[in-house]
Design a protein around this motif. Structure first.
Motif, short mmCIF file in Angstrom:
data_model
loop_
_atom_site.label_atom_id
_atom_site.label_comp_id
_atom_site.label_asym_id
_atom_site.label_seq_id
_atom_site.Cartn_x
_atom_site.Cartn_y
_atom_site.Cartn_z
N ASP A 7 0.84 -1.21 0.00
CA ASP A 7 0.00 0.00 0.00
C ASP A 7 0.87 1.25 0.00
OD1 ASP A 7 -2.30 -1.45 -0.05
OD2 ASP A 7 -2.77 -1.21 2.08
N ALA A 8 1.97 1.20 0.74
CA ALA A 8 2.87 2.34 0.79
C ALA A 8 3.45 2.62 -0.60
CB ALA A 8 4.00 2.10 1.80
N ALA A 9 3.79 1.55 -1.31
CA ALA A 9 4.32 1.71 -2.67
C ALA A 9 3.27 2.32 -3.58
CB ALA A 9 4.79 0.36 -3.21
N ALA A 10 2.01 1.92 -3.40
CA ALA A 10 0.93 2.47 -4.22
C ALA A 10 0.73 3.96 -3.93
CB ALA A 10 -0.37 1.69 -3.98
N ILE A 11 0.82 4.33 -2.67
CA ILE A 11 0.69 5.74 -2.29
C ILE A 11 1.87 6.54 -2.85
CG2 ILE A 11 0.63 7.37 -0.36
CD1 ILE A 11 -0.76 5.07 1.26
N TYR A 12 3.06 5.96 -2.77
CA TYR A 12 4.24 6.61 -3.36
C TYR A 12 4.02 6.86 -4.86
CZ TYR A 12 8.75 7.18 -5.55
OH TYR A 12 9.78 7.65 -6.34
N ASN A 13 3.49 5.85 -5.54
CA ASN A 13 3.28 6.00 -6.98
C ASN A 13 2.29 7.11 -7.28
OD1 ASN A 13 5.04 3.97 -7.73
ND2 ASN A 13 3.47 2.38 -7.74
N GLU A 14 1.24 7.21 -6.47
CA GLU A 14 0.24 8.26 -6.69
C GLU A 14 0.86 9.63 -6.44
OE1 GLU A 14 -3.35 7.84 -4.41
OE2 GLU A 14 -4.35 9.46 -5.50
N PHE A 15 1.64 9.73 -5.37
CA PHE A 15 2.32 10.99 -5.08
C PHE A 15 3.23 11.38 -6.24
CE2 PHE A 15 6.33 12.92 -3.79
CZ PHE A 15 5.90 14.09 -3.23
N HIS A 16 4.00 10.40 -6.73
CA HIS A 16 4.96 10.68 -7.79
C HIS A 16 4.26 11.16 -9.06
CE1 HIS A 16 8.23 9.83 -10.72
NE2 HIS A 16 8.93 10.33 -9.74
N LYS A 17 3.12 10.54 -9.34
CA LYS A 17 2.35 10.94 -10.51
C LYS A 17 1.86 12.39 -10.36
CE LYS A 17 -1.21 9.20 -13.58
NZ LYS A 17 -2.31 8.29 -13.81
N ILE A 18 1.42 12.72 -9.15
CA ILE A 18 0.90 14.07 -8.89
C ILE A 18 1.98 15.12 -9.07
CG2 ILE A 18 0.12 15.58 -7.02
CD1 ILE A 18 -1.65 13.23 -6.07
N ILE A 19 3.17 14.86 -8.55
CA ILE A 19 4.19 15.92 -8.64
C ILE A 19 4.80 16.02 -10.03
CG2 ILE A 19 4.75 15.98 -6.17
CD1 ILE A 19 7.39 14.49 -6.98
N THR A 20 4.69 14.95 -10.83
CA THR A 20 5.24 15.04 -12.18
C THR A 20 4.18 15.44 -13.21
OG1 THR A 20 4.94 12.64 -12.44
CG2 THR A 20 7.13 13.40 -11.80
N GLU A 21 2.93 15.04 -12.98
CA GLU A 21 1.89 15.29 -13.98
C GLU A 21 0.84 16.28 -13.50
OE1 GLU A 21 0.15 11.60 -15.19
OE2 GLU A 21 2.10 10.65 -15.49
N GLY A 22 0.85 16.61 -12.24
CA GLY A 22 -0.23 17.44 -11.71
C GLY A 22 -1.46 16.59 -11.45
N CYS A 23 -2.56 17.23 -11.16
CA CYS A 23 -3.76 16.49 -10.76
C CYS A 23 -4.83 16.44 -11.85
CB CYS A 23 -4.35 17.10 -9.50
SG CYS A 23 -3.25 16.91 -8.08
N ASP A 24 -4.58 17.09 -12.97
CA ASP A 24 -5.63 17.22 -13.98
C ASP A 24 -6.09 15.90 -14.56
OD1 ASP A 24 -5.40 19.86 -13.50
OD2 ASP A 24 -4.30 20.34 -15.34
N HIS A 25 -5.15 14.96 -14.75
CA HIS A 25 -5.53 13.70 -15.40
C HIS A 25 -5.98 12.64 -14.40
CE1 HIS A 25 -2.75 15.74 -18.09
NE2 HIS A 25 -1.82 15.53 -17.20
N ASN A 26 -5.81 12.95 -13.14
CA ASN A 26 -6.13 11.93 -12.14
C ASN A 26 -7.54 12.16 -11.60
OD1 ASN A 26 -3.56 10.89 -12.36
ND2 ASN A 26 -2.76 12.23 -10.76
#
Ligand code: ZN
Length: 146
Positions: free
Chosen positions: A85-104
């Motif tokens: 679960d921690a890895a999944a949260i890390y992945n979501e965080f990483h996506k947010i800081i690289t792509e922003g929140c618009d596509h999520n």
């Protein structure tokens, strides 16, 4: 300070002032240190992992408000979670800081505070420091994020 006001919002300022899970764990099963040379941020991360569950997590460090607050927010999200679960949260965080929140579409509301970080490229490494340090620990267990 306008950049701070836009980016960090109240929650970040609060976590910077009163970091959660601050300190060392003498009986830590996992330890990692992170350093962001661009800003001079440092973080020491202590975990107690038992049966693939993160039973406790604490951190100490020196750095700018965003690095400290991001580490604090991270500990509140990771504590009590499984390594997967921690890895999944890390992945979501990483996506947010690289792509922003618009596509999520389904962003964890606790991660929304990081949606604006992408607009400040100089701050991305600050926000990501503790998370990359966590991922270093997850890698040792083979459950790291992407
Ligand atoms: Zn920084």
């Amino acid at each position: 300070m306008s950049e701070l006001n836009d980016l960090y919002q109240e929650i970040i300022l609060d976590h910077n002032k009163n970091p959660r899970n601050w300190g060392k764990i003498d009986a830590a099963t996992h330890f990692a240190e992170g350093f962001n040379p661009l800003c001079g941020d440092r973080v020491d991360l202590y975990l107690i992992v038992n049966n693939d569950k993160i039973e406790d997590i604490k951190f100490e460090g020196n750095g700018c408000a965003i690095s400290k607050a991001s580490a604090s927010v991270m500990t509140t999200l990771i504590k009590g979670k499984s390594l997967a679960d921690a890895a999944a949260i890390y992945n979501e965080f990483h996506k947010i800081i690289t792509e922003g929140c618009d596509h999520n579409h389904d962003i964890d509301e606790n991660l929304e505070v990081f949606c604006g970080v992408k607009q400040y490229p100089g701050r991305v490494k600050c926000a990501a420091l503790a998370w990359h340090t966590l991922n270093d620990i997850l890698k040792r267990n083979g459950t790291n994020g992407k």
